[in-house]
Enzyme design. Structure first.
Site, PDB file in Angstrom:
ATOM      1  CG  ASP A 174      -1.913  -1.106   1.235  1.00  0.00           C
ATOM      2  OD1 ASP A 174      -1.771  -2.035   0.420  1.00  0.00           O
ATOM      3  OD2 ASP A 174      -2.833  -1.057   2.060  1.00  0.00           O
ATOM      4  CD  GLU A 409      -0.715  -6.090   9.026  1.00  0.00           C
ATOM      5  OE1 GLU A 409      -0.840  -5.546  10.153  1.00  0.00           O
ATOM      6  OE2 GLU A 409      -1.314  -5.687   8.012  1.00  0.00           O
TER       7      GLU A 409
END
Ligand code: 2M8
Length: 450
Positions: A174, A409
């Site tokens: 992103d 993550e």
């Protein structure tokens, strides 16, 4: 790896995947990402295929239940039982139900890296019931072809034949530094942050997530795409962000190679897929390989220029078996150099961004941390080119990260500390894949903290 440490890690991974299973699909994270994400599901299916072939098949089939008539596979398929407050931007932002040819379930309107055919092929390769897997592939094959045809017909914007992305979220990485220059042209409208509330900061620290300015730009780009009716044909010439990304296109080509294998398995002609894969590989080398930086880079279509940043996306094309030996050498040198630190015992996994860049940030999302999915892709790429001497220590590093910090993550490559959300599905799934792979060959001693 000793049998007992392998089984500790294997059990922990399965526990995480089982906990995140929602009946027909798996959430990336129960707190931060409570719906089904496109490329997450592909990685998850690869992990699931070692434990439950049926769940792996269901994971992919349910994702393709969200496919639009134009062939696009949306980045998110929303779970109707999760309320709107669970994630932003949710169904009321994307409004897929107002667009004709969309699935009955609400989805987002952008896509993510197309790695699904590759995941489907891995499901077959790991299958305990191969006949069942072949039936699954016969069902999925036409949908995978439509996914790729969407890219070829709606996302190719120049003679290269490569697919362009219209939003940083479509890259999967992103807030990669590669998007800084292209994003700088997108005006920051801070009123959007008042109108829409960020939900991600409730689950992760603001020093680890994209900045408010970037978030305002993401919302603007997504809202403009939505307001155009997600019409690529009419919108592309006036878009504010249009980029050709090496990871996205490499995964498309790698999946096209997988589609060729799938076609053979189900008695169809593999040749068109091989032709497209070859063409994509050549076009990437021509347009995206930066010989000065010795890596692949993104191409900013609106500026007609490459973005000169070294990120992990530039190393992922290693998965392509048709790359020239000279380029493979450049990429492996890049990996083992001080920019990415493979073989440096102080660096864990493959950092998402050049360790030597002045704006490297080991904890902020895609601007430095090691992620297990991109590290796993590089690992697969090294094996495609017979570089087991580099693949083996990388596999070991992935296991050590998960053993030390759990299925986080992302991880700070300099310390191995875990960040972002916990119980993250693709981290568990890909560790399961690595454990299964190494348990056939290697010997490691790890235990897991979760
Ligand atoms: C992240 O992206 C979403 C937007 O789609 C977000 O930041 O809210 C990225 O890491 C992306 O690659 C990933 O698929 C998604 C879910 O894990 O989270």
């Amino acid at each position: 790896m000793s049998e007992s440490s392998a089984s500790v890690l294997r059990r922990a991974a399965i526990r995480t995947l089982a906990g995140n299973w929602r009946g027909t699909s798996t959430v990336p994270s129960p707190s931060l990402y409570p719906h089904q994400w496109s490329w997450d599901s592909a990685f998850i299916a690869i992990g699931l295929s070692h434990w439950s072939q049926r769940r792996a098949e269901t994971e992919l089939l349910s994702l393709f239940g969200g496919q639009w008539q134009d062939g696009r596979v949306p980045a998110i398929v929303f779970d109707p039982s999760v309320d709107e407050e669970g994630y932003f931007p949710g169904p009321s932002f994307w409004q897929s139900n107002t667009v004709s040819g969309t699935a009955p379930l609400a989805t987002s309107g952008i896509v993510q890296p197309p790695i699904h055919a590759r995941a489907a092929l891995d499901v077959l390769r790991n299958a305990r019931e191969p006949a069942r897997a072949r039936a699954f592939l016969r069902r999925l094959y036409p949908r995978l072809c439509r996914e790729h045809d969407y890219l070829a017909t709606r996302r190719v914007v120049d003679e290269s034949g490569l697919a362009a992305i219209v939003h940083p979220w479509e890259s999967g990485l992103d807030n990669s530094p590669s998007w800084d220059a292209p994003l700088a042209r997108v005006p920051v409208d801070r009123s959007l942050l008042q109108r829409y509330q960020r939900r991600d900061l409730q689950h992760a620290g603001s020093d680890e997530r994209p900045t408010d300015d970037d978030y305002a730009r993401y919302i603007r780009l997504a809202a403009n795409y939505r307001d155009s009716g997600y019409d690529d044909g009419r919108r592309l010439p006036s878009t504010e962000f249009l980029v050709i990304d090496p990871l996205f296109n490499a995964l498309w080509a790698w999946s096209e190679e997988a589609l060729a294998d799938i076609a053979e398995v189900i008695g169809l002609d593999p040749e068109p897929h091989l032709r497209r894969a070859r063409h994509l590989g050549e076009a990437m080398t021509e347009l995206l390989f930066d010989s000065e930086l010795a890596t692949f880079t993104a191409y900013d279509v609106l500026a007609r220029a490459r973005v000169p940043r070294r990120t992990v996306a530039g190393l992922v094309p290693l998965v392509l078996e048709t790359l020239s030996p000279a380029i493979v050498r450049s990429l492996t040198q890049q990996l083992t150099s001080a920019h990415f630190g493979l073989l440096d015992s102080d660096i864990a996994g493959v950092p998402s961004y050049d360790l030597r860049a002045p704006d490297f940030d080991g904890r902020r999302y895609w601007r430095g941390p090691t992620w297990l999915n991109t590290t796993w892709l590089v690992w697969r790429g090294l094996r495609v080119h017979g570089r087991d001497d580099l693949a083996a220590p990388l596999a070991e590093a992935m296991l050590e990260l998960a053993a030390g910090a759990g299925f986080r993550e992302y991880f700070d490559p300099r310390t191995g500390s875990g960040h972002g959300t916990r119980h993250f599905s693709w981290s568990a799934a890909l560790i399961l894949d690595v454990v299964e792979d190494l348990s056939r060959t290697g010997a490691h001693t790890v235990s897991v903290a979760e």
